[in-house]
Motif scaffolding. Structure first.
Motif, PDB file in Angstrom:
ATOM      1  N   VAL A  66      39.838  42.070  14.349  1.00  0.00           N
ATOM      2  CA  VAL A  66      40.134  43.343  14.998  1.00  0.00           C
ATOM      3  C   VAL A  66      40.757  43.048  16.360  1.00  0.00           C
ATOM      4  N   LEU A  67      41.878  43.716  16.608  1.00  0.00           N
ATOM      5  CA  LEU A  67      42.605  43.563  17.867  1.00  0.00           C
ATOM      6  C   LEU A  67      42.580  44.874  18.636  1.00  0.00           C
ATOM      7  N   ASN A  93      45.087  34.742   3.238  1.00  0.00           N
ATOM      8  CA  ASN A  93      43.866  34.783   2.426  1.00  0.00           C
ATOM      9  C   ASN A  93      43.411  36.205   2.089  1.00  0.00           C
ATOM     10  N   ASP A  94      44.325  37.165   2.193  1.00  0.00           N
ATOM     11  CA  ASP A  94      44.050  38.548   1.813  1.00  0.00           C
ATOM     12  C   ASP A  94      42.828  39.110   2.526  1.00  0.00           C
ATOM     13  N   ARG A  95      42.769  38.908   3.838  1.00  0.00           N
ATOM     14  CA  ARG A  95      41.679  39.413   4.665  1.00  0.00           C
ATOM     15  C   ARG A  95      42.151  40.636   5.434  1.00  0.00           C
ATOM     16  N   TRP A  96      41.215  41.428   5.911  1.00  0.00           N
ATOM     17  CA  TRP A  96      41.508  42.647   6.652  1.00  0.00           C
ATOM     18  C   TRP A  96      41.944  42.344   8.085  1.00  0.00           C
ATOM     19  N   ILE A  97      42.868  43.187   8.576  1.00  0.00           N
ATOM     20  CA  ILE A  97      43.304  43.139   9.971  1.00  0.00           C
ATOM     21  C   ILE A  97      43.261  44.563  10.506  1.00  0.00           C
ATOM     22  N   GLY A  98      42.568  44.748  11.627  1.00  0.00           N
ATOM     23  CA  GLY A  98      42.554  46.038  12.308  1.00  0.00           C
ATOM     24  C   GLY A  98      43.193  45.882  13.670  1.00  0.00           C
TER      25      GLY A  98
END
Length: 180
Positions: A66-67, A93-98
């Motif tokens: 999270v940024l 790696n198909d991870r979440w980014i907020g």
């Protein structure tokens, strides 16, 4: 593990509201001091990070980064090799980014918003390179969640919870904090 990056000049509400809501959902959240162990937000509030950037481990336990926005916090995040490496890891790696407020500009500069719908703090739309600009306060497109700013920080945090824990948990937390 969810990593929330704190860089000198970050927007306090945009970082701490999501941390609080994610922890209410019983998720493992670690704040990462990009510019040191104690990081001062854009409104002069010092926050002690859980770890410093040099202690961050990128492995299979990383679920999301999270940024938060804020100035010059967004610029300090973008200048960090650790933040850049974490974004690379998430994308590969198909991870979440907020990202909220000005921070979606980091994703735009990296070409991560090509063909996606995203939002940001008004005036930063030009930095969302390749994105269609959304109309709502929080937008999810694929594994990227963007939000406009501090005024939607709670909705942003609840959206993060919903993506990781499901809508039922998100609704329970929304009700528990009396968020209409």
């Amino acid at each position: 593990m969810i990593y929330v990056f704190l860089a000198e000049g970050f927007e306090e509400v945009e970082a701490l509201a999501p941390v609080d809501l994610l922890r209410r959902a019983k998720l493992q959240v670690t704040t990462v001091g990009v510019t040191g162990k104690t990081v001062t937000g854009s409104h002069g509030i010092p926050v002690t990070a859980d770890i410093t950037a040099d202690q961050l481990t990128m492995d299979d336990t990383m679920e999301m980064v999270v940024l938060p926005g804020g100035m010059p916090g967004t610029l300090n995040e973008e200048a960090s090799a650790v933040v850049q490496a974490a974004l690379d890891y998430c994308a590969a790696n198909d991870r979440w980014i907020g990202a909220i407020c000005a921070a979606p500009s980091i994703l735009g500069h990296r070409g991560m918003l090509q063909g996606k719908t995203a939002v940001c703090y008004p005036g930063f739309e030009v930095d969302l390179e390749g994105a269609q600009i959304g109309e709502t306060g929080v937008v999810t497109d694929g594994k990227i969640i963007t939000a406009r700013g501090a005024g939607v920080a709670v909705n942003f945090g609840i959206t993060l919870v919903g993506e990781l824990c499901g809508e039922q948990t998100a609704a329970q937390i929304r009700t528990s904090i009396v968020c209409d």
